[in-house]
Write an enzyme that holds these catalytic residues in place. Structure first.
Site, PDB file in Angstrom:
ATOM      1  N   GLU A   1     -18.809 -25.486 -13.076  1.00 19.88           N
ATOM      2  CA  GLU A   1     -19.032 -24.023 -13.238  1.00 19.88           C
ATOM      3  C   GLU A   1     -19.797 -23.193 -11.970  1.00 19.88           C
ATOM      4  O   GLU A   1     -20.881 -23.466 -11.846  1.00 19.88           O
ATOM      5  CB  GLU A   1     -20.012 -23.717 -14.487  1.00 19.88           C
TER       6      GLU A   1
ATOM      7  N   HIS B   1     -17.344 -20.488 -17.048  1.00 22.28           N
ATOM      8  CA  HIS B   1     -17.356 -21.592 -17.555  1.00 22.28           C
ATOM      9  C   HIS B   1     -16.266 -22.618 -17.670  1.00 22.28           C
ATOM     10  O   HIS B   1     -15.570 -22.768 -18.796  1.00 22.28           O
ATOM     11  CB  HIS B   1     -18.086 -21.421 -19.146  1.00 22.28           C
TER      12      HIS B   1
ATOM     13  N   ASP C   1     -26.489 -31.570 -17.218  1.00 21.95           N
ATOM     14  CA  ASP C   1     -26.596 -29.879 -17.561  1.00 21.95           C
ATOM     15  C   ASP C   1     -27.668 -29.748 -16.440  1.00 21.95           C
ATOM     16  O   ASP C   1     -28.721 -29.533 -16.571  1.00 21.95           O
ATOM     17  CB  ASP C   1     -27.272 -29.667 -18.985  1.00 21.95           C
TER      18      ASP C   1
END
Length: 203
Positions: free
Chosen positions: A163, A54, A110
């Protein structure tokens, strides 16, 4: 270097009944940070393994906060379709926006994207800030099959998370081939090393 042995943590064994160790080695060489993660299955049964970082970057890199002078690129053209729980449905749409260069401004990101490897088997994301004159390159080896990109919630406007994941979210439960999801097992006593590197330089 940091190491975790699952046999030393009953709380881990309670939810993941495998004996394993993972060692992460960080090596700083000039403007390069190398990250090697080595996992060993110390049990007698196959063990599912998935690794993701992350990683958060300040965004934009310039002190003026000018996002229009900061772009990021991801070597990915397959954007997985997600449910309202942010889980992949197994379907995707093709897009070139991440490969062409994108600003993390004006929209909430996202997303999960399938990584594309170069001829050497690596995949590299890049953040380039022309105002700051800084370029960050985040390279991962072929074990990392997916990129997740996230730029915070409505009250977070100063970060960009890029990520790398070895398997996509919810991979064990998706009805897709393993070479697509990245799902894999580690055999008894087998060791796997997954390598990544962050490079900071000028434009």
């Amino acid at each position: 270097q940091t190491k975790l042995d699952s046999d030393d943590h009953p709380d881990i064994k309670a939810i993941f009944p495998h004996s394993f160790s993972i060692t992460i080695t960080y090596t700083l060489e000039g403007q390069h940070l190398k990250i090697d993660a080595s996992a060993v299955n110390r049990g007698q049964d196959p063990m599912p393994i998935g690794l993701g970082y992350h990683t958060s970057f300040r965004y934009p890199l310039n002190e003026a906060g000018d996002k229009e002078r900061c772009l990021f690129t991801l070597p990915a053209s397959k954007r997985w379709t997600l449910t309202d729980r942010m889980l992949p449905t197994g379907e995707y749409r093709v897009t070139e926006e991440f490969k062409a260069g994108k600003m993390a401004a004006g929209e909430r990101l996202d997303d999960i994207l399938a990584a594309e490897q170069d001829q050497e088997g690596n995949s590299a994301a890049v953040i380039a800030d022309s105002l700051a004159g800084i370029r960050v390159r985040y390279q991962c080896d072929g074990h990392f099959k997916h990129w997740v990109v996230f730029n915070g919630t409505s009250d977070q406007d100063d970060l960009l998370c890029i990520e790398p994941y070895t398997w996509m979210t919810n991979a064990p439960n998706l009805n897709l081939p393993k070479d697509v999801t990245g799902f894999r097992d580690l055999g008894p006593q087998e060791e796997l090393t997954m390598r990544s590197k962050i490079e900071v330089g000028g434009i």
